[in-house]
Design a protein around this motif. Structure first.
Motif, PDB file in Angstrom:
ATOM      1  N   MET A 102      23.488 -32.378 -33.907  1.00  0.00           N
ATOM      2  CA  MET A 102      23.591 -33.695 -33.265  1.00  0.00           C
ATOM      3  C   MET A 102      22.866 -33.705 -31.935  1.00  0.00           C
ATOM      4  SD  MET A 102      27.503 -34.404 -34.199  1.00  0.00           S
ATOM      5  CE  MET A 102      28.042 -34.228 -35.901  1.00  0.00           C
ATOM      6  N   GLY A 103      21.657 -34.251 -31.945  1.00  0.00           N
ATOM      7  CA  GLY A 103      20.898 -34.343 -30.706  1.00  0.00           C
ATOM      8  C   GLY A 103      19.412 -34.308 -30.970  1.00  0.00           C
ATOM      9  N   SER A 104      18.643 -34.533 -29.895  1.00  0.00           N
ATOM     10  CA  SER A 104      17.189 -34.603 -30.041  1.00  0.00           C
ATOM     11  C   SER A 104      16.495 -33.711 -29.029  1.00  0.00           C
ATOM     12  CB  SER A 104      16.728 -36.045 -29.808  1.00  0.00           C
ATOM     13  OG  SER A 104      17.428 -36.919 -30.643  1.00  0.00           O
ATOM     14  N   SER A 105      17.241 -32.804 -28.391  1.00  0.00           N
ATOM     15  CA  SER A 105      16.647 -32.070 -27.279  1.00  0.00           C
ATOM     16  C   SER A 105      17.030 -30.595 -27.236  1.00  0.00           C
ATOM     17  CB  SER A 105      17.142 -32.691 -25.979  1.00  0.00           C
ATOM     18  OG  SER A 105      18.568 -32.599 -25.959  1.00  0.00           O
ATOM     19  N   ASP A 149      16.778 -31.505 -41.160  1.00  0.00           N
ATOM     20  CA  ASP A 149      16.345 -32.799 -40.652  1.00  0.00           C
ATOM     21  C   ASP A 149      17.255 -33.853 -41.246  1.00  0.00           C
ATOM     22  OD1 ASP A 149      14.813 -35.265 -40.410  1.00  0.00           O
ATOM     23  OD2 ASP A 149      13.060 -34.040 -39.934  1.00  0.00           O
ATOM     24  N   THR A 150      18.060 -34.472 -40.374  1.00  0.00           N
ATOM     25  CA  THR A 150      18.978 -35.523 -40.812  1.00  0.00           C
ATOM     26  C   THR A 150      18.396 -36.877 -40.423  1.00  0.00           C
ATOM     27  OG1 THR A 150      20.805 -33.995 -40.475  1.00  0.00           O
ATOM     28  CG2 THR A 150      21.391 -36.331 -40.578  1.00  0.00           C
ATOM     29  N   GLY A 151      17.837 -36.922 -39.178  1.00  0.00           N
ATOM     30  CA  GLY A 151      17.195 -38.155 -38.721  1.00  0.00           C
ATOM     31  C   GLY A 151      15.903 -37.848 -37.977  1.00  0.00           C
ATOM     32  N   GLY A 152      15.398 -36.626 -38.130  1.00  0.00           N
ATOM     33  CA  GLY A 152      14.141 -36.284 -37.453  1.00  0.00           C
ATOM     34  C   GLY A 152      14.147 -34.900 -36.838  1.00  0.00           C
ATOM     35  N   SER A 153      15.197 -34.142 -37.102  1.00  0.00           N
ATOM     36  CA  SER A 153      15.406 -32.874 -36.402  1.00  0.00           C
ATOM     37  C   SER A 153      14.432 -31.753 -36.702  1.00  0.00           C
ATOM     38  CB  SER A 153      16.811 -32.359 -36.683  1.00  0.00           C
ATOM     39  OG  SER A 153      17.680 -32.919 -35.771  1.00  0.00           O
ATOM     40  N   ALA A 180      27.199 -29.153 -43.270  1.00  0.00           N
ATOM     41  CA  ALA A 180      26.876 -30.589 -43.331  1.00  0.00           C
ATOM     42  C   ALA A 180      27.074 -31.289 -41.991  1.00  0.00           C
ATOM     43  CB  ALA A 180      27.756 -31.244 -44.384  1.00  0.00           C
ATOM     44  N   TYR A 181      26.076 -32.113 -41.648  1.00  0.00           N
ATOM     45  CA  TYR A 181      26.228 -33.084 -40.558  1.00  0.00           C
ATOM     46  C   TYR A 181      26.461 -34.438 -41.240  1.00  0.00           C
ATOM     47  CZ  TYR A 181      24.127 -36.396 -37.113  1.00  0.00           C
ATOM     48  OH  TYR A 181      23.839 -37.463 -36.298  1.00  0.00           O
ATOM     49  N   ALA A 182      25.445 -34.959 -41.928  1.00  0.00           N
ATOM     50  CA  ALA A 182      25.587 -36.229 -42.654  1.00  0.00           C
ATOM     51  C   ALA A 182      24.925 -36.016 -44.016  1.00  0.00           C
ATOM     52  CB  ALA A 182      24.915 -37.343 -41.888  1.00  0.00           C
ATOM     53  N   SER A 285      21.814 -48.781 -37.866  1.00  0.00           N
ATOM     54  CA  SER A 285      22.216 -48.424 -39.228  1.00  0.00           C
ATOM     55  C   SER A 285      22.380 -46.899 -39.337  1.00  0.00           C
ATOM     56  CB  SER A 285      21.152 -48.939 -40.200  1.00  0.00           C
ATOM     57  OG  SER A 285      21.292 -48.354 -41.443  1.00  0.00           O
ATOM     58  N   TYR A 286      21.386 -46.154 -38.809  1.00  0.00           N
ATOM     59  CA  TYR A 286      21.440 -44.693 -38.879  1.00  0.00           C
ATOM     60  C   TYR A 286      22.674 -44.162 -38.157  1.00  0.00           C
ATOM     61  CZ  TYR A 286      20.544 -39.819 -37.782  1.00  0.00           C
ATOM     62  OH  TYR A 286      20.688 -38.469 -37.632  1.00  0.00           O
ATOM     63  N   TYR A 287      22.912 -44.637 -36.933  1.00  0.00           N
ATOM     64  CA  TYR A 287      24.031 -44.072 -36.163  1.00  0.00           C
ATOM     65  C   TYR A 287      25.394 -44.511 -36.711  1.00  0.00           C
ATOM     66  CZ  TYR A 287      21.365 -41.202 -33.092  1.00  0.00           C
ATOM     67  OH  TYR A 287      20.572 -40.176 -32.628  1.00  0.00           O
ATOM     68  N   ARG A 335      32.031 -37.380 -29.306  1.00  0.00           N
ATOM     69  CA  ARG A 335      31.638 -38.795 -29.275  1.00  0.00           C
ATOM     70  C   ARG A 335      31.310 -39.292 -30.694  1.00  0.00           C
ATOM     71  NH1 ARG A 335      28.841 -40.277 -24.632  1.00  0.00           N
ATOM     72  NH2 ARG A 335      27.444 -38.532 -24.881  1.00  0.00           N
ATOM     73  N   ARG A 336      30.569 -38.454 -31.439  1.00  0.00           N
ATOM     74  CA  ARG A 336      30.173 -38.881 -32.795  1.00  0.00           C
ATOM     75  C   ARG A 336      31.392 -38.998 -33.707  1.00  0.00           C
ATOM     76  NH1 ARG A 336      24.188 -37.755 -33.728  1.00  0.00           N
ATOM     77  NH2 ARG A 336      23.495 -37.540 -31.597  1.00  0.00           N
ATOM     78  N   ILE A 337      32.362 -38.092 -33.536  1.00  0.00           N
ATOM     79  CA  ILE A 337      33.567 -38.159 -34.369  1.00  0.00           C
ATOM     80  C   ILE A 337      34.318 -39.469 -34.070  1.00  0.00           C
ATOM     81  CG2 ILE A 337      35.823 -37.094 -34.831  1.00  0.00           C
ATOM     82  CD1 ILE A 337      34.507 -34.352 -34.378  1.00  0.00           C
TER      83      ILE A 337
HETATM   84  N1  GLN Z   1      18.707 -36.959 -33.207  1.00  0.00           N
HETATM   85  C1  GLN Z   1      19.343 -37.345 -34.426  1.00  0.00           C
HETATM   86  C2  GLN Z   1      20.840 -37.221 -34.322  1.00  0.00           C
HETATM   87  O1  GLN Z   1      21.299 -36.706 -33.338  1.00  0.00           O
HETATM   88  C3  GLN Z   1      18.798 -36.556 -35.583  1.00  0.00           C
HETATM   89  C4  GLN Z   1      19.414 -35.217 -35.684  1.00  0.00           C
HETATM   90  C5  GLN Z   1      19.031 -34.464 -36.926  1.00  0.00           C
HETATM   91  O2  GLN Z   1      18.086 -34.807 -37.629  1.00  0.00           O
HETATM   92  N2  GLN Z   1      19.835 -33.454 -37.221  1.00  0.00           N
HETATM   93  O3  GLN Z   1      21.538 -37.635 -35.189  1.00  0.00           O
END
Ligand code: GLN
Length: 465
Positions: A102-105, A149-153, A180-182, A285-287, A335-337
């Motif tokens: 969870m994150g982009s950095s 890669d879930t959303g670009g990782s 699993a994340y998503a 939608s993604y989040y 926060r995500r939970i």
């Molecule tokens: N930055 C996105 C997120 O935090 C993508 C993360 C990912 O692809 N694992 O959900």
């Protein structure tokens, strides 16, 4: 190492032993090496690789960048690790990541931030969440690495660290053993210095796995192969989605972009402006979807069956559960939970359904755009005037400094989410996508193809690399 300077090399080694090869107990890079079977010559020779630390590896720790799993040793290897070792490859380390992806950095890891090896005198983020995997390849610690890669990782860190980051179509590579994340988005990806190696690794991993219920069945794989064989061509129609044309690309990035487009035209490819209107609404939608799935997946970490268990808080079952989760998960994961549980509750209205509707609409718009039919649909209709490939930047900017990133996210946590705008369309539609470095711009260019059309994507990537 001599090419990148010895002071840099020292910093790198310091960080790698702590962060890239994250073993909270010891230096994992050596430990993994000694505890695994030695690489033997196979299809990929004796190439070595590093796996993101949310990919399970028997006999070593798999922490997912979290205190929650700091003591977790999986009793089995992920299918991807098994397949690579069967092909003669050697796992030499595990790589840092944003906690649970969870994150982009890569600043959300319990074990600290990974540094970006592209910058010698500055502490810049490597991108996330597979930041350790990208940094390891950029620093030549292994021939390639695995990320998720879930959303670009995979693509964002590749863009920031100047390496190739390939996310195949959802379902082509097994998720068995990937924490699993998503799960409707999670895809194992490959980071390397050239497309040819990423392709060879993909060929090893691109297999049906009956242990993963979302693995793409053999029947569809055969259908895709047949189509690709019949229609393979060397001149592509390349679509440029107008929603991806960013006002604020740096001057360097703009000029490199132009050079790539000119190169494509000169090579005889056709460029075509197109529109995918749903892209504008996809971040919400993604989040919505990713956090809902995450809240559900992470409920298994209760301090009793799995995870961090603080001896001091054993008074009641309720206390064990809440205190271990409050201590074991970092702030972004918490926060995500919260966001995900809210989305899944009746109070939120129908956010989840609306987000899914938008996802469906997006898939429809992509199907209208591509020449290759979507093999998941029952009707196979190819569009003779459709695009083979879409092209866009991978990231809005080159890598920010760690301080800059942290202070902006502190002001408003949504700034971290905005980075994903260019990568989540391919994630939500399950499309194959790849980031190719533009060295002078210090960021990447992204290619996307229709679901299942990974081979065309890789072929096009080779022509611009
Ligand atoms: N930055 C996105 C997120 O935090 C993508 C993360 C990912 O692809 N694992 O959900």
């Amino acid at each position: 190492y001599s090419r990148i300077g010895s002071s840099f090399c020292n910093t790198l080694i310091r960080y790698l032993s702590t962060y890239v090869g994250i073993d909270p107990h010891n230096s994992l890079i050596t430990k993994v090496e000694s505890s695994r079977s030695s690489g033997k010559s196979g299809v990929l020779g004796d190439t070595s690789f590093i796996a993101k630390d949310n990919i399970t590896t028997k006999g070593t720790f798999t922490t997912s960048g979290s205190l929650m799993l700091s003591n977790y040793k999986s009793p089995f290897d992920a299918t991807v690790v098994d397949l690579l070792e069967e092909a003669g490859l050697k796992l030499i380390g595990k790589a840092n990541l944003d906690e649970f992806g969870m994150g982009s950095s890569n600043t959300n890891s319990y074990y600290g931030s990974t540094l970006n090896p592209l910058y010698e005198n500055e502490e810049r983020v490597p991108g996330g969440s597979s930041g350790g995997s990208a940094a390891a390849v950029a620093a030549s610690l292994a021939s390639f690495s695995l990320g998720t890669d879930t959303g670009g990782s995979v693509r964002l860190p590749a863009s920031y660290c100047g390496v190739i980051g390939f996310k195949p179509s959802y379902g082509r590579i097994s998720r068995w053993g990937v924490i699993a994340y998503a799960q409707s988005l999670d895809t194992v990806g490959i980071l390397s210095k050239d497309v040819a190696l990423a392709e060879r690794v993909f060929n090893v991993l691109d297999k049906y796995d009956d242990k993963d219920p979302t693995s793409l069945p053999e029947s569809i794989r055969t259908q895709v192969e047949k189509h690709q064989h019949l229609s393979s061509k060397s001149k592509f129609v390349i679509g440029i989605p107008q929603e991806f044309i960013l006002e604020d690309l740096t001057a360097q990035a703009r000029s490199q972009w132009l050079q790539v487009l000119v190169k494509l035209l000169k090579a005889g490819h056709e460029l075509k402006p197109i529109s995918i209107p749903s892209i504008k609404k996809l971040l919400s939608s993604y989040y919505t979807l990713a956090t809902a799935e995450a809240a559900s997946n992470l409920s298994r970490f209760d301090g009793a069956r799995y995870g961090f268990n603080d001896e001091e808080v054993k008074e009641t079952a309720y206390k064990t559960l809440t205190e271990n989760r409050s201590k074991g998960f970092g702030p972004e994961v918490q926060r995500r939970i919260l966001l995900g549980n809210y989305t899944l509750s009746s109070e939120s209205g129908n956010h989840y359904l609306k987000a899914n509707e938008l996802r469906q609409r997006l898939v429809g718009e992509f199907n209208e755009t591509f020449r290759f039919y979507n093999p998941l649909l029952s009707e196979y209709v190819s569009k003779s005037n459709g695009c083979d490939i879409l092209i866009s930047p991978t990231s809005i900017d080159p890598a920010p400094t760690i301080d800059e990133y942290k202070s902006k996210s502190k002001e408003n946590f949504l700034t971290g989410y905005i980075n994903d705008i260019l990568t989540i369309p391919a994630s939500l539609a399950g499309l194959p996508a790849i980031s190719i470095p533009l060295p002078a711009a210090k960021q990447g260019i992204q290619l996307m193809a229709q679901y299942g059309d990974d081979k065309t994507l890789l072929q096009a990537a080779k022509s611009i690399e």
